[in-house]
Design a protein around this motif. Structure first.
Motif, PDB file in Angstrom:
ATOM      1  N   ARG A 193       0.808  -1.224   0.000  1.00 22.78           N
ATOM      2  CA  ARG A 193       0.000   0.000   0.000  1.00 22.78           C
ATOM      3  C   ARG A 193       0.835   1.265   0.000  1.00 22.78           C
ATOM      4  NH1 ARG A 193      -4.102   0.372   4.454  1.00 22.78           N
ATOM      5  NH2 ARG A 193      -5.287   1.594   2.937  1.00 22.78           N
ATOM      6  N   GLY A 194       2.133   1.120   0.337  1.00 21.75           N
ATOM      7  CA  GLY A 194       3.015   2.285   0.329  1.00 21.75           C
ATOM      8  C   GLY A 194       2.738   3.276   1.427  1.00 21.75           C
ATOM      9  N   LYS A 195       2.223   2.804   2.549  1.00 19.56           N
ATOM     10  CA  LYS A 195       1.925   3.699   3.667  1.00 19.56           C
ATOM     11  C   LYS A 195       1.859   2.880   4.951  1.00 19.56           C
ATOM     12  CE  LYS A 195      -2.016   4.865   1.856  1.00 19.56           C
ATOM     13  NZ  LYS A 195      -3.355   5.527   1.677  1.00 19.56           N
ATOM     14  N   PRO A 196       2.010   3.526   6.109  1.00 23.81           N
ATOM     15  CA  PRO A 196       1.906   2.810   7.390  1.00 23.81           C
ATOM     16  C   PRO A 196       0.511   2.205   7.560  1.00 23.81           C
ATOM     17  CG  PRO A 196       2.919   4.962   7.700  1.00 23.81           C
ATOM     18  CD  PRO A 196       2.378   4.948   6.300  1.00 23.81           C
ATOM     19  N   LEU A 197       0.468   1.076   8.253  1.00 22.16           N
ATOM     20  CA  LEU A 197      -0.803   0.391   8.501  1.00 22.16           C
ATOM     21  C   LEU A 197      -1.515   1.027   9.683  1.00 22.16           C
ATOM     22  CD1 LEU A 197      -2.822  -1.907   8.000  1.00 22.16           C
ATOM     23  CD2 LEU A 197      -1.398  -3.359   9.462  1.00 22.16           C
ATOM     24  N   VAL A 198      -2.653   1.605   9.423  1.00 21.21           N
ATOM     25  CA  VAL A 198      -3.526   2.133  10.475  1.00 21.21           C
ATOM     26  C   VAL A 198      -4.926   1.623  10.196  1.00 21.21           C
ATOM     27  CG1 VAL A 198      -2.143   4.204  10.950  1.00 21.21           C
ATOM     28  CG2 VAL A 198      -3.924   4.269   9.177  1.00 21.21           C
ATOM     29  N   MET A 199      -5.730   1.502  11.240  1.00 21.91           N
ATOM     30  CA  MET A 199      -7.064   0.937  11.064  1.00 21.91           C
ATOM     31  C   MET A 199      -8.072   2.072  10.864  1.00 21.91           C
ATOM     32  SD  MET A 199      -7.762  -2.062  10.629  1.00 21.91           S
ATOM     33  CE  MET A 199      -8.341  -3.641  11.133  1.00 21.91           C
ATOM     34  N   ASP A 200      -8.029   2.685   9.678  1.00 21.05           N
ATOM     35  CA  ASP A 200      -8.990   3.734   9.358  1.00 21.05           C
ATOM     36  C   ASP A 200     -10.009   3.187   8.352  1.00 21.05           C
ATOM     37  OD1 ASP A 200      -7.562   3.593   7.013  1.00 21.05           O
ATOM     38  OD2 ASP A 200      -6.607   5.553   7.220  1.00 21.05           O
ATOM     39  N   GLN A 201     -10.900   4.063   7.897  1.00 14.10           N
ATOM     40  CA  GLN A 201     -11.962   3.629   6.988  1.00 14.10           C
ATOM     41  C   GLN A 201     -11.405   3.122   5.664  1.00 14.10           C
ATOM     42  OE1 GLN A 201     -14.427   7.111   6.826  1.00 14.10           O
ATOM     43  NE2 GLN A 201     -15.615   6.520   8.636  1.00 14.10           N
ATOM     44  N   GLU A 202     -10.388   3.810   5.174  1.00 16.20           N
ATOM     45  CA  GLU A 202      -9.797   3.401   3.913  1.00 16.20           C
ATOM     46  C   GLU A 202      -9.198   1.999   4.014  1.00 16.20           C
ATOM     47  OE1 GLU A 202      -6.203   4.798   0.925  1.00 16.20           O
ATOM     48  OE2 GLU A 202      -7.183   6.307   2.189  1.00 16.20           O
ATOM     49  N   THR A 203      -8.534   1.721   5.160  1.00 23.05           N
ATOM     50  CA  THR A 203      -7.961   0.395   5.367  1.00 23.05           C
ATOM     51  C   THR A 203      -9.047  -0.657   5.454  1.00 23.05           C
ATOM     52  OG1 THR A 203      -6.018   1.292   6.482  1.00 23.05           O
ATOM     53  CG2 THR A 203      -6.550  -1.008   6.924  1.00 23.05           C
ATOM     54  N   ARG A 204     -10.140  -0.325   6.120  1.00 30.70           N
ATOM     55  CA  ARG A 204     -11.226  -1.304   6.234  1.00 30.70           C
ATOM     56  C   ARG A 204     -11.809  -1.636   4.854  1.00 30.70           C
ATOM     57  NH1 ARG A 204     -12.842  -2.591  11.190  1.00 30.70           N
ATOM     58  NH2 ARG A 204     -11.968  -1.371  12.896  1.00 30.70           N
ATOM     59  N   LEU A 205     -11.974  -0.640   4.033  1.00 28.74           N
ATOM     60  CA  LEU A 205     -12.467  -0.911   2.682  1.00 28.74           C
ATOM     61  C   LEU A 205     -11.458  -1.726   1.881  1.00 28.74           C
ATOM     62  CD1 LEU A 205     -14.106   2.516   1.816  1.00 28.74           C
ATOM     63  CD2 LEU A 205     -15.279   0.331   2.098  1.00 28.74           C
ATOM     64  N   TRP A 206     -10.183  -1.452   2.099  1.00 29.23           N
ATOM     65  CA  TRP A 206      -9.134  -2.231   1.428  1.00 29.23           C
ATOM     66  C   TRP A 206      -9.190  -3.691   1.886  1.00 29.23           C
ATOM     67  CZ3 TRP A 206      -4.954  -4.804   3.630  1.00 29.23           C
ATOM     68  CH2 TRP A 206      -3.990  -5.280   2.737  1.00 29.23           C
ATOM     69  N   ILE A 207      -9.400  -3.910   3.187  1.00 32.02           N
ATOM     70  CA  ILE A 207      -9.533  -5.275   3.714  1.00 32.02           C
ATOM     71  C   ILE A 207     -10.710  -5.984   3.050  1.00 32.02           C
ATOM     72  CG2 ILE A 207     -10.143  -6.624   5.771  1.00 32.02           C
ATOM     73  CD1 ILE A 207      -8.545  -4.506   7.394  1.00 32.02           C
ATOM     74  N   GLY A 208     -11.850  -5.289   2.960  1.00 30.69           N
ATOM     75  CA  GLY A 208     -13.016  -5.881   2.319  1.00 30.69           C
ATOM     76  C   GLY A 208     -12.766  -6.238   0.874  1.00 30.69           C
ATOM     77  N   LYS A 209     -12.012  -5.366   0.167  1.00 28.99           N
ATOM     78  CA  LYS A 209     -11.675  -5.651  -1.236  1.00 28.99           C
ATOM     79  C   LYS A 209     -10.773  -6.873  -1.346  1.00 28.99           C
ATOM     80  CE  LYS A 209     -11.617  -4.133  -5.634  1.00 28.99           C
ATOM     81  NZ  LYS A 209     -10.681  -5.050  -6.266  1.00 28.99           N
ATOM     82  N   LYS A 210      -9.798  -6.984  -0.462  1.00 27.23           N
ATOM     83  CA  LYS A 210      -8.923  -8.161  -0.477  1.00 27.23           C
ATOM     84  C   LYS A 210      -9.729  -9.423  -0.172  1.00 27.23           C
ATOM     85  CE  LYS A 210      -4.952  -6.431  -1.540  1.00 27.23           C
ATOM     86  NZ  LYS A 210      -4.319  -6.801  -2.817  1.00 27.23           N
ATOM     87  N   TYR A 211     -10.676  -9.298   0.723  1.00 29.29           N
ATOM     88  CA  TYR A 211     -11.518 -10.433   1.092  1.00 29.29           C
ATOM     89  C   TYR A 211     -12.308 -10.934  -0.113  1.00 29.29           C
ATOM     90  CZ  TYR A 211     -15.284 -12.999   3.473  1.00 29.29           C
ATOM     91  OH  TYR A 211     -16.183 -13.954   3.867  1.00 29.29           O
ATOM     92  N   THR A 212     -13.000 -10.034  -0.785  1.00 27.98           N
ATOM     93  CA  THR A 212     -13.834 -10.461  -1.911  1.00 27.98           C
ATOM     94  C   THR A 212     -12.981 -10.880  -3.117  1.00 27.98           C
ATOM     95  OG1 THR A 212     -14.089  -8.148  -2.622  1.00 27.98           O
ATOM     96  CG2 THR A 212     -15.800  -9.072  -1.185  1.00 27.98           C
ATOM     97  N   ASP A 213     -11.834 -10.228  -3.303  1.00 24.96           N
ATOM     98  CA  ASP A 213     -10.959 -10.612  -4.419  1.00 24.96           C
ATOM     99  C   ASP A 213     -10.381 -12.015  -4.222  1.00 24.96           C
ATOM    100  OD1 ASP A 213     -11.416  -8.229  -5.678  1.00 24.96           O
ATOM    101  OD2 ASP A 213      -9.455  -7.341  -5.249  1.00 24.96           O
TER     102      ASP A 213
END
Length: 733
Positions: free
Chosen positions: A175-195
């Motif tokens: 992702r090219g950025k530090p891991l924080v649990m914000d909304q953008e990260t949660r949506l990214w997690i959901g995308k990885k899940y469905t992909d």
């Protein structure tokens, strides 16, 4: 919500690609089914269902299902494949790989796809392949795959869960950025899940063309589709059903009917919009429902064109003194190990498979026919043992389990006849037989030539009873009544009959082997003589009692056979493992005595720098996991048959849960034979426990039948806690 996260969310909400089922009617395509894993129930208890949800399909399971289909050729199957075992962090989910292992752990993606192909290939060995409806990947998602509890149920919604730390570097690099649990990260997690699920589902589709793939969702997680769901909300997982259920990937889903409002809000609205098939879980335990039992049944049978059916989930101890307990379950059956009785009652109440049950049970017949001793013109005694196999638990009315007006008839080849002066007639009216009751009939035959008894002209004994199919036994050879077999005990009071027609003595040997939970004061009786072992018999111990009442305890292997280690094509007869870190694992689930010394043994060989490594996973009295490693780097490039190490098991240990075998160092090749774990404190020659035996050894009726009954002081169990065998001869060691 930042602008990028809002944009991503809008995209997810607006796009609704779904599988096209507009013209289909799926109602009751499956029907009423059962949550199945191969156990110890009679085959008819599996065959009666419209369908089975199969957990961990194996070669053995498929062979068994092929036998089931001989009884019920229309039975259908939904296979739950589980290609992730041993590929993840052993600290979580029993070492099951999650989506981050799949994405970031070297070799895991390939191993999972290979395992999918292998497991699907096993399923495709079903004889009636059209009865295989489809597959699910794991169950109760996103829990096992998508780190569901860490994403959906953490108390601090802004904190990065501990489990993510192992993948932090890879995630931050991608992702090219530090891991924080914000909304953008949660949506990214959901995308990885469905992909990743799309990749998995496509792999299953490719391995099984034309078969369904269904998504098994856990009702504890709301999707972003649900009204009021937010990225920060407790219990919300950041995905949309439409990102999973879509053409060429996934055909439908599992919808859990918890209560009508939840059922509609979480699932049915999407199902109607997507016009996709679904199946449900009908949970008998009251703690798993927010409705009473009758309403749960009604919900499971909702008349929607997309409702393919339900499977029943029943644990045995289903009532919990709650308002929504099933009122038809008696207290005596509300304990673990009684699931089979609950299932039979529900099937009788709902009329599930009653035609299969009634067509299955017939008066059974076994023969004692000493044909090898027959001489032309002489008299040969042939005994038929007739048994009513029906049990009242299959029926709403107990008297339906009685076999009425039972008759037995014998048919003989030319030259053989019933001795009219000394024998009962060729057809004998036995009368009624109570459930499980057995009676013997002996015919005295005038023997003809021995070779007259042949395949085309056998000796045949038939049975008949009112409203039951007929039974039959055909023989051409010397035949004995089956007996002296191991009996897996699920409950105290279990009885069976041993034949005494050709036994060297009326005083048999007794062998009792502990299998799972300890049994207290196991007792064997023949109805007159009773013998009790005063003490506990644990798993890994075998009690042998000779005809004089002398008892000895022997240690047995606690680790069950691990079939995945075998390879008949390899010269060693065992598989060569050249990939992956985890080689194999086995569920043990046996209660043991802590504070003792145990001996772990393995066999095998290594090449190319591979090293052996075994972990024994125990649980203590507080249910905490305690792993004990052993047998590290003990194999060489020459096969070793028995390499052992003594292990001091802590006193607070109560359960051996699992065993794991590894290819330590993740290089080279390793072969493992069957490992063993035995109690080293029990001498190899056995431990004399005669002083703990109270009573008299049992006796068998020579030339007749003897009913044997086992008893102990423990509640019913779901798997055999002890096996009991009455033996004619001294067991070998």
């Amino acid at each position: 919500m930042n602008q990028k996260a809002r944009a991503l969310l809008c995209v997810c909400v607006l796009v609704l690609p779904v599988a096209s089922h507009a013209a289909a009617n799926y109602f009751w395509k499956l029907g009423a089914g059962n949550y199945w894993h191969q156990g110890h129930q009679p085959i008819i208890d599996d065959a009666r269902w419209d369908w089975l949800e199969i957990n961990y399909p194996s070669e053995e399971a498929v062979e068994y299902l092929n036998r089931v289909q001989a009884i019920n050729p229309k039975q259908k199957y939904l296979m739950r494949i589980w290609p992730t075992n041993g590929l993840g962090n052993p600290k979580y989910d029993l070492g099951t790989a999650c989506m981050f292992d799949y994405l970031y752990k070297e070799g895991v993606r390939e191993q999972i796809h290979n395992a999918i192909k292998a497991q699907v290939a096993v399923c495709l060995k079903l004889k009636n392949l059209h009865n295989l409806i489809g597959f699910t990947f794991l169950e109760e998602l996103p829990g096992w795959w998508g780190l569901g509890s860490e994403v959906g149920w953490t108390e601090d919604r802004t904190k990065v869960p501990e489990r993510f730390e192992a993948y932090r570097a890879a995630i931050e690099k991608e992702r090219g950025k530090p891991l924080v649990m914000d909304q953008e990260t949660r949506l990214w997690i959901g995308k990885k899940y469905t992909d990743t699920l799309a990749e998995i589902h496509k792999a299953i589709k490719d391995a099984a063309p034309g078969k369904m793939v269904l998504y098994w969702h856990h009702s504890g997680y709301a999707s972003l589709d649900e009204k009021g769901a937010t990225l920060e909300g407790q219990g919300v997982y950041p995905f949309h059903f439409s990102d999973i259920v879509k053409p060429d990937y996934c055909d439908g889903l599992m919808a859990y009917p918890n209560r009508p409002e939840n059922f509609e809000r979480r699932y049915l609205w999407f199902i109607r919009k997507a016009k996709c098939p679904y199946f449900t879980q009908l949970s008998h335990p009251s703690a798993m429902r927010l409705t009473n039992w009758p309403d749960a049944v009604v919900m499971a049978k909702t008349k929607e064109p997309w409702n393919m059916g339900y499977f029943l989930f029943c644990t045995g101890a289903c009532n919990t003194k709650q308002w929504n307990d099933d009122p038809t379950v008696p207290d005596i059956e509300n304990v673990g190990g009684t699931a089979m009785l609950h299932q039979r009652r529900i099937c009788a109440q709902e009329g599930i498979g009653m035609d299969i049950v009634r067509a299955y049970f017939r008066p059974e017949v076994e023969l004692d026919a000493p044909l090898n001793n027959s001489k032309p013109g002489g008299v040969t005694a042939l005994t038929a043992v007739i048994r009513n196999p029906k049990d009242p638990s299959y029926f709403l009315k107990a008297d339906e389990a009685v076999a009425r007006n039972v008759k037995a008839s014998i048919f003989l080849p030319n030259g053989w006849s019933v001795d009219a002066r000394h024998s009962v007639p060729a057809t004998v009216s036995i009368g009624d037989l109570a459930p499980g009751e057995q009676k013997a009939v002996t015919w005295y035959l005038k023997a003809g030539k021995r070779d007259a008894v042949a395949a085309k002209t056998p000796i045949r004994v038939t049975t008949a009873a009112k409203d039951m199919p007929s039974g039959e036994k055909v023989i051409t050879e010397d035949t004995e009544v089956p007996g002296f077999l191991p009996h897996g005990i699920l409950s105290s009071g279990t009885s069976w009959v041993e034949p005494g027609y050709r036994i060297p003595s009326d005083r048999p040997f007794l062998i009792l082997e502990g299998m799972s939970s300890p049994v207290r004061n196991p007792t064997i009786t023949d109805g007159v003589q009773t013998l009790t072992y005063k003490g506990e018999l644990n798993a890994g111990l075998k009690l042998e009692i000779d005809p004089k009442g002398v008892g000895r305890l022997y240690a047995t292997n606690l680790i069950p056979p691990i079939d995945t280690l075998k390879d008949s094509s390899d010269p060693s007869r065992f598989r060569c493992w050249s990939e992956g870190y985890t080689v194999a694992g086995a569920h043990v689930g046996k209660y043991i005595r802590g504070g003792l010394k145990y001996k772990a043994t393995m066999s095998g060989k290594v090449t190319g720098g591979a090293q052996s490594y075994m972990i024994l996973r125990f649980r203590d009295a507080a249910n905490e996991i305690k792993d004990i490693p052993c047998l590290f780097s003990c194999l060489t490039d020459t096969w070793k048959d028995a390499v052992s190490s003594d292990i001091d098991v802590p006193a607070d240990i109560v359960l051996l849960e699992r065993v794991y075998l590894y290819r330590y160092g993740n290089k080279g090749s390793i072969w493992y034979g069957q490992p063993s774990l035995v109690c080293a404190d029990t001498p190899s020659e056995g431990l004399d426990v005669t002083p703990q035996l109270v009573g008299q050894p049992i006796r068998l009726s020579q030339g007749g039948l003897t009913e044997i009954t086992y008893a102990d002081e423990d509640p019913p169990s779901s798997t055999p806690r002890v096996t009991v065998r009455v033996a004619k001869e001294k067991p070998a060691h």
